[in-house]
Design an enzyme around this catalytic site. Structure first.
Site, mmCIF file in Angstrom:
data_model
loop_
_atom_site.group_PDB
_atom_site.id
_atom_site.type_symbol
_atom_site.label_atom_id
_atom_site.label_comp_id
_atom_site.label_asym_id
_atom_site.label_seq_id
_atom_site.Cartn_x
_atom_site.Cartn_y
_atom_site.Cartn_z
ATOM 1 N N GLY A 17 1.548 -16.322 30.878
ATOM 2 C CA GLY A 17 2.357 -17.028 31.865
ATOM 3 C C GLY A 17 3.802 -17.191 31.436
ATOM 4 C CG LEU A 18 8.146 -18.440 33.320
ATOM 5 C CD1 LEU A 18 8.575 -16.997 33.112
ATOM 6 C CD2 LEU A 18 8.670 -18.945 34.661
ATOM 7 C CG HIS A 19 4.797 -18.497 26.776
ATOM 8 N ND1 HIS A 19 5.566 -18.260 25.687
ATOM 9 C CD2 HIS A 19 4.112 -17.347 27.026
ATOM 10 C CE1 HIS A 19 5.339 -17.013 25.252
ATOM 11 N NE2 HIS A 19 4.473 -16.450 26.058
ATOM 12 C CG MET A 20 8.441 -22.450 24.914
ATOM 13 S SD MET A 20 9.715 -23.507 25.612
ATOM 14 C CE MET A 20 8.860 -25.090 25.604
#
Lengths: 96, 578
Positions: A17-20
């Protein structure tokens, strides 16, 4: 004359997913364009150039996001960001 | 006005503006600021951001090319700190809520972290850790800022904190620090020991005290009654100004004792020595009438400054004290810290039970080059007077022999370079573990003196953490177990004809003096400011009545009974002290 506006819906495809780190890539890329860029999910719309706001979207694999750019280079911005999310998938592993 | 009750650990009264030291390891309480201070607090946040970015940029540079994942972490953190909307969220919070920079940083970052932690996706929820990391980095900057403030004070303050560590207190500008008030700690915590050695009042175990203070709070610390008053009203102020005057008068009356001998009414001479932490306290010891140093703690050498102390650092600290006490004993205790406390020793794996772990003499015996540096300096200083060396935390004969063997090695090294030292330097140990106390007769055969360290001896014997406010009531020198153990150590020392002193906190507690004398103790080493009061007690009693009191205590079966009995006896002798 009004600034051109472009929009697209993308789906997060990498498993984490859109993590750091992906958020950083996204923000860095968005920052290269002069256009105002916003990203929204069903609940909120955030500034695509702010890493705090982007990470707080907490977009997991499979989430659909709407990217909206407004400005002279809006079209280029949209296509570059779409490519990063859906084609390059942030150079990460795709989800099932 | 707000009054908080805690435990009094160092006597006196201080009235001054409060300076709060937050800790990044504890929840930062909400503390208000004045609207005129907004600009300053926002400036502090900006500076913390800039410094954190600079620090991260350095870290990022040092990461090896192959470790791109680690590089990315730093890069993300830098992006966060550059994110204007993130910074604005913190500064807006200060602007609107009028709170300290520390509280704003901690609150906003925790809000963001809990947002992540609440997402039902492990990849996202784990990112809360990154946010906590940024929080800690910013707080370290902000707290460093406060620490530098305490080092460069220009007006008198009282320090209010959750707890104080040796590293923090070593850096205080002692001329301007008038008192301590902390949330953690007990009678023998580090805060208490430092306060007593500086002769300033301290109250510990104060619930949520850091949250009650605003930036311009005036605070009264009453180290006699264990009370802290925040923003006192006029009546309280007047009451304390009067009380403070009376205390000063009492001290002045004790001052006249300075040059009188510490002799009991029936002619027994008692040696009163000072416990010191810093070289400049040697002068205070002399001023208060101490006739030597019974415990020179050397930890400050290891805690202050960013690197391991050199032999010269040690030597200078020892000679400074030795010069004040020519012909009088100066007992230097070797390093008494755990490796986790040494700022330059690198990251240590946390121990599950540090007080029973690798510390003190055990650490020294495993880090010989560091240990030898200290011993070399002590030996070099030994020609300047009656310098003695004392090993802490000895828990068996083997350790004592090992430490002495290393001392002999160092002597041989000095011989080789023809460096002068006293080959007959007296070598002693702290008796502060139950095993040392129980085998005192064996240990006595291998050393020249014992010093009973009651603080640790009580903690280890009664199995009570003296800094834990929930069990602190179990911690008492008046426990029958401590009496039995101490009596046997004193007996063994006398039998072996070696010197014996008591250097723990009990030696500075007026109610225990008669008992110690009655048990046969003739040398006490204590916090210098307490010497006159203890001398007054010594001069008011006879050994005969002390012996009687000790025999009576031997028949008692509870802490409470012993404590009350001692207190009653001492109150009869010196009512002003209670």
């Amino acid at each position: 004359m009004a600034e051109p506006v472009h929009e697209i819906e993308v789906e997060i495809k990498n498993v984490e997913g859109l993590h750091m780190r992906p958020a950083m890539q996204f923000v860095d890329l968005a920052g290269k364009f002069d256009s105002d860029i916003h990203v929204s999910n069903e609940e909120q719309s955030v500034d695509a150039k702010s890493i705090m706001q982007m990470t707080m979207l907490a977009a997991t694999c499979g989430t659909k996001l709407r990217i909206k750019a407004e400005g002279a280079d809006a079209a280029e911005a949209i296509s570059a960001l779409q490519e990063l999310v859906e084609v390059k998938m942030f150079d990460e592993t795709p989800g099932k | 006005m707000e009054i908080k009750k805690g435990i009094a650990v160092s006597p006196g009264v201080a009235i001054a503006r409060a300076m709060v030291i937050d800790s990044k390891d504890y929840r930062i309480p909400r503390r208000s600021i004045l609207s005129s201070e907004r600009t300053k607090e926002i400036g502090r946040v900006r500076e913390a951001f800039d410094n954190a970015v600079a620090e991260l940029t350095e870290l990022e540079k040092d990461v090896a090319a192959g470790e791109s994942q680690i590089k990315d972490i730093f890069a993300v953190h830098i992006r966060y700190l550059h994110d204007a909307s993130f910074g604005k969220r913190i500064t807006d919070f200060i602007e609107n809520e009028l709170v300290t920079a520390e509280y704003a940083v901690s609150t906003i970052l925790r809000e963001i972290a809990s947002h992540f932690a609440g997402i039902d996706d492990e990849y996202i929820s784990e990112r809360a850790a990154d946010i906590y990391d940024i929080e800690r980095r910013l707080l370290t900057q902000l707290l460093g800022d406060v620490r530098r403030g305490v080092e460069h004070l220009t007006e008198e303050v009282v320090i209010v904190a959750h707890d104080l560590t040796p590293t923090q207190t070593a850096g205080f500008n002692k001329t301007f620090v008038r008192g301590f008030a902390t949330e953690a700690g007990g009678r023998t915590s580090h805060t208490a020991i430092v306060a007593r050695s500086l002769g300033i009042p301290a109250v510990v175990a104060l619930e949520d005290v850091t949250a009650s203070i605003t930036s311009d709070s005036l605070v009264i610390i009453d180290g006699n009654r264990g009370v802290v008053i925040i923003d006192p009203d006029d009546d309280k102020m007047a009451e304390y100004e009067k009380f403070s005057r009376e205390l000063t008068e009492f001290e002045v009356s004790l001052g006249s004792l300075r040059d009188k001998p510490a002799v009991t009414r029936d002619g027994e001479e008692i040696q009163l020595l000072g416990n010191i932490e810093f070289p400049d306290e040697a002068i205070m010891t002399k001023d208060k009438g101490g006739v030597g140093i019974g415990l020179y703690r050397t930890e400050f050498l290891y805690l202050y400054g960013g690197s391991e102390p050199t032999e010269q650092d040690h030597y200078e600290a020892y000679t400074e004290v030795a010069h004040h006490f020519e012909g009088q004993p100066v007992v230097i205790r070797t390093m008494d810290l755990g490796g986790d406390k040494l700022p330059y020793a690198g990251r240590q794996a946390p121990e599950t039970n540090p007080v029973l772990g690798l510390r003190s003499i055990r650490y020294c015996l495993q880090h010989l080059s560091m240990f030898k540096t200290q011993l070399r300096a002590i030996l070099r200083a030994s020609v300047l007077g009656d310098i003695r060396v004392m090993f802490p935390l000895i828990s068996n004969l083997q350790e004592l022999r090992q430490a002495k063997m290393i001392l002999r090695d160092v002597m041989e090294d000095l011989d080789e370079y023809a460096v002068p030292y006293n080959p007959n330097i007296k070598v002693g140990i702290m008796v502060e573990t139950p095993s040392a106390a129980l085998t005192a007769s064996l240990l006595a055969a291998d050393c020249d003196f014992f010093s009973i360290g009651t603080n640790d001896l009580i903690q280890y014997t009664l199995a009570v953490d003296r800094a834990n406010e929930h069990v602190v009531t179990l911690y008492s020198a008046a426990d029958p177990a401590i009496f039995v153990l101490m009596r046997s150590v004193i007996h063994d020392a006398n039998k072996a004809r070696i010197d014996l002193s008591v250097c723990g906190e009990v030696a500075s507690e007026p109610e225990y003096i008669m008992l110690l004398l009655g048990m046969g103790v003739r040398t006490l080493s204590l916090a210098p400011p307490m010497i006159p009061e203890i001398k007054q007690i010594v001069r008011s009693v006879t050994i005969k009545e002390c012996n009687h009191l000790a025999r009576k205590v031997a028949t008692m079966d509870s802490q409470r009974q012993i404590k009350n009995y001692l207190r009653d006896a001492a109150t009869r002798i010196l009512p002003e002290a209670f």
